[in-house]
Design a protein around this motif. Structure first.
Motif, PDB file in Angstrom:
ATOM      1  N   LYS A   2     -29.568 -38.179   4.989  1.00 45.54           N
ATOM      2  CA  LYS A   2     -30.594 -37.767   5.940  1.00 45.54           C
ATOM      3  C   LYS A   2     -30.179 -38.232   7.337  1.00 45.54           C
ATOM      4  CE  LYS A   2     -34.595 -36.740   5.024  1.00 45.54           C
ATOM      5  NZ  LYS A   2     -35.099 -35.390   4.815  1.00 45.54           N
ATOM      6  N   CYS A   3     -30.339 -37.384   8.346  1.00 48.37           N
ATOM      7  CA  CYS A   3     -29.974 -37.707   9.725  1.00 48.37           C
ATOM      8  C   CYS A   3     -30.896 -38.804  10.266  1.00 48.37           C
ATOM      9  CB  CYS A   3     -30.065 -36.472  10.601  1.00 48.37           C
ATOM     10  SG  CYS A   3     -29.665 -36.775  12.334  1.00 48.37           S
ATOM     11  N   VAL A   4     -30.306 -39.846  10.835  1.00 46.96           N
ATOM     12  CA  VAL A   4     -31.118 -40.935  11.384  1.00 46.96           C
ATOM     13  C   VAL A   4     -31.631 -40.618  12.785  1.00 46.96           C
ATOM     14  CG1 VAL A   4     -29.971 -42.702   9.992  1.00 46.96           C
ATOM     15  CG2 VAL A   4     -29.131 -42.211  12.279  1.00 46.96           C
ATOM     16  N   ILE A   5     -31.117 -39.581  13.428  1.00 49.41           N
ATOM     17  CA  ILE A   5     -31.563 -39.199  14.767  1.00 49.41           C
ATOM     18  C   ILE A   5     -32.808 -38.311  14.695  1.00 49.41           C
ATOM     19  CG2 ILE A   5     -30.938 -38.034  16.929  1.00 49.41           C
ATOM     20  CD1 ILE A   5     -29.453 -40.695  16.455  1.00 49.41           C
ATOM     21  N   CYS A   6     -32.685 -37.175  14.030  1.00 48.89           N
ATOM     22  CA  CYS A   6     -33.814 -36.234  14.010  1.00 48.89           C
ATOM     23  C   CYS A   6     -34.743 -36.454  12.821  1.00 48.89           C
ATOM     24  CB  CYS A   6     -33.315 -34.791  14.027  1.00 48.89           C
ATOM     25  SG  CYS A   6     -32.566 -34.227  12.473  1.00 48.89           S
ATOM     26  N   LYS A   7     -34.274 -37.150  11.805  1.00 53.78           N
ATOM     27  CA  LYS A   7     -35.060 -37.465  10.601  1.00 53.78           C
ATOM     28  C   LYS A   7     -35.399 -36.248   9.732  1.00 53.78           C
ATOM     29  CE  LYS A   7     -35.967 -41.796  12.032  1.00 53.78           C
ATOM     30  NZ  LYS A   7     -34.780 -42.374  12.564  1.00 53.78           N
ATOM     31  N   HIS A   8     -34.857 -35.078  10.069  1.00 54.88           N
ATOM     32  CA  HIS A   8     -35.189 -33.874   9.314  1.00 54.88           C
ATOM     33  C   HIS A   8     -33.978 -33.253   8.631  1.00 54.88           C
ATOM     34  CE1 HIS A   8     -39.238 -33.834  10.891  1.00 54.88           C
ATOM     35  NE2 HIS A   8     -38.739 -34.007  12.098  1.00 54.88           N
ATOM     36  N   GLY A   9     -32.821 -33.298   9.285  1.00 56.26           N
ATOM     37  CA  GLY A   9     -31.646 -32.617   8.778  1.00 56.26           C
ATOM     38  C   GLY A   9     -30.887 -33.420   7.744  1.00 56.26           C
ATOM     39  N   GLU A  10     -30.029 -32.715   7.031  1.00 58.97           N
ATOM     40  CA  GLU A  10     -29.091 -33.319   6.086  1.00 58.97           C
ATOM     41  C   GLU A  10     -27.687 -33.127   6.649  1.00 58.97           C
ATOM     42  OE1 GLU A  10     -29.639 -34.950   3.164  1.00 58.97           O
ATOM     43  OE2 GLU A  10     -31.802 -34.799   3.451  1.00 58.97           O
ATOM     44  N   ASN A  38     -27.225 -30.741   9.937  1.00 61.11           N
ATOM     45  CA  ASN A  38     -27.435 -29.294  10.005  1.00 61.11           C
ATOM     46  C   ASN A  38     -28.642 -28.918  10.856  1.00 61.11           C
ATOM     47  OD1 ASN A  38     -29.546 -30.033   8.345  1.00 61.11           O
ATOM     48  ND2 ASN A  38     -28.943 -28.744   6.626  1.00 61.11           N
ATOM     49  N   ASN A  39     -29.403 -29.912  11.324  1.00 63.65           N
ATOM     50  CA  ASN A  39     -30.565 -29.640  12.160  1.00 63.65           C
ATOM     51  C   ASN A  39     -30.281 -29.892  13.644  1.00 63.65           C
ATOM     52  OD1 ASN A  39     -33.465 -29.051  12.523  1.00 63.65           O
ATOM     53  ND2 ASN A  39     -33.584 -31.205  13.103  1.00 63.65           N
ATOM     54  N   CYS A  40     -29.792 -31.086  13.988  1.00 65.29           N
ATOM     55  CA  CYS A  40     -29.628 -31.441  15.404  1.00 65.29           C
ATOM     56  C   CYS A  40     -28.170 -31.494  15.865  1.00 65.29           C
ATOM     57  CB  CYS A  40     -30.305 -32.787  15.711  1.00 65.29           C
ATOM     58  SG  CYS A  40     -29.480 -34.231  15.007  1.00 65.29           S
ATOM     59  N   GLY A  41     -27.213 -31.478  14.928  1.00 65.32           N
ATOM     60  CA  GLY A  41     -25.806 -31.465  15.300  1.00 65.32           C
ATOM     61  C   GLY A  41     -25.185 -32.833  15.526  1.00 65.32           C
ATOM     62  N   GLU A  42     -25.949 -33.903  15.364  1.00 65.54           N
ATOM     63  CA  GLU A  42     -25.410 -35.262  15.507  1.00 65.54           C
ATOM     64  C   GLU A  42     -24.320 -35.468  14.466  1.00 65.54           C
ATOM     65  OE1 GLU A  42     -25.089 -39.037  17.189  1.00 65.54           O
ATOM     66  OE2 GLU A  42     -26.302 -37.346  17.874  1.00 65.54           O
ATOM     67  N   TYR A  43     -23.220 -36.147  14.875  1.00 60.84           N
ATOM     68  CA  TYR A  43     -22.165 -36.397  13.897  1.00 60.84           C
ATOM     69  C   TYR A  43     -22.012 -37.884  13.636  1.00 60.84           C
ATOM     70  CZ  TYR A  43     -18.800 -37.416  17.694  1.00 60.84           C
ATOM     71  OH  TYR A  43     -18.154 -37.945  18.783  1.00 60.84           O
ATOM     72  N   TYR A  44     -21.519 -38.178  12.442  1.00 57.54           N
ATOM     73  CA  TYR A  44     -21.327 -39.545  11.984  1.00 57.54           C
ATOM     74  C   TYR A  44     -19.908 -39.688  11.455  1.00 57.54           C
ATOM     75  CZ  TYR A  44     -26.394 -39.355  12.016  1.00 57.54           C
ATOM     76  OH  TYR A  44     -27.689 -39.194  12.406  1.00 57.54           O
ATOM     77  N   LEU A  45     -19.228 -40.749  11.887  1.00 52.47           N
ATOM     78  CA  LEU A  45     -17.884 -41.059  11.408  1.00 52.47           C
ATOM     79  C   LEU A  45     -17.973 -42.265  10.487  1.00 52.47           C
ATOM     80  CD1 LEU A  45     -15.911 -40.881  14.781  1.00 52.47           C
ATOM     81  CD2 LEU A  45     -16.355 -39.036  13.162  1.00 52.47           C
ATOM     82  N   ASN A  46     -17.173 -42.271   9.421  1.00 50.12           N
ATOM     83  CA  ASN A  46     -17.177 -43.464   8.578  1.00 50.12           C
ATOM     84  C   ASN A  46     -16.392 -44.577   9.276  1.00 50.12           C
ATOM     85  OD1 ASN A  46     -14.379 -43.481   7.836  1.00 50.12           O
ATOM     86  ND2 ASN A  46     -14.772 -42.058   6.157  1.00 50.12           N
ATOM     87  N   ASP A  47     -16.480 -45.786   8.763  1.00 45.72           N
ATOM     88  CA  ASP A  47     -15.874 -46.950   9.418  1.00 45.72           C
ATOM     89  C   ASP A  47     -14.367 -46.807   9.599  1.00 45.72           C
ATOM     90  OD1 ASP A  47     -18.355 -48.122   9.585  1.00 45.72           O
ATOM     91  OD2 ASP A  47     -18.058 -49.428   7.846  1.00 45.72           O
ATOM     92  N   ASN A  48     -13.673 -46.311   8.574  1.00 42.68           N
ATOM     93  CA  ASN A  48     -12.222 -46.170   8.640  1.00 42.68           C
ATOM     94  C   ASN A  48     -11.805 -45.169   9.715  1.00 42.68           C
ATOM     95  OD1 ASN A  48      -9.481 -46.527   7.789  1.00 42.68           O
ATOM     96  ND2 ASN A  48      -9.652 -44.614   6.637  1.00 42.68           N
TER      97      ASN A  48
END
Length: 74
Positions: A2-10, A38-48
């Motif tokens: 679940k997106c931590v920014i918009c709280k709605h998207g996956e 898929n809702n707001c377009g925010e991206y997340y990178l893993n630690d590596n």
């Protein structure tokens, strides 16, 4: 996840372009694996991947690059 920014998207796995700026330098790294909402377009990178992206940007800035475009390769 679940997106931590918009709280709605996956998020889903895709390739993104990461742009970093420090002082007078801009580093663009293309085709970086990430999870994108898929809702707001925010991206997340893993630690590596984050560590690798920051290291490549650090090298470019320390080599005096004003603008550097890098293709990510694992």
């Amino acid at each position: 996840m679940k997106c931590v920014i918009c709280k709605h998207g996956e998020t889903k796995p895709v390739l993104v372009t990461v742009t970093l700026e420090r002082d007078e330098s801009i580093v663009v790294i293309k085709k970086v694996p990430a999870e994108v909402c898929n809702n707001c377009g925010e991206y997340y990178l893993n630690d590596n991947i984050t560590e690798q992206v920051l290291e490549r940007a650090y090298v470019a800035v320390n080599n005096g690059a004003e603008v550097e475009i890098i293709r990510y390769a694992a």
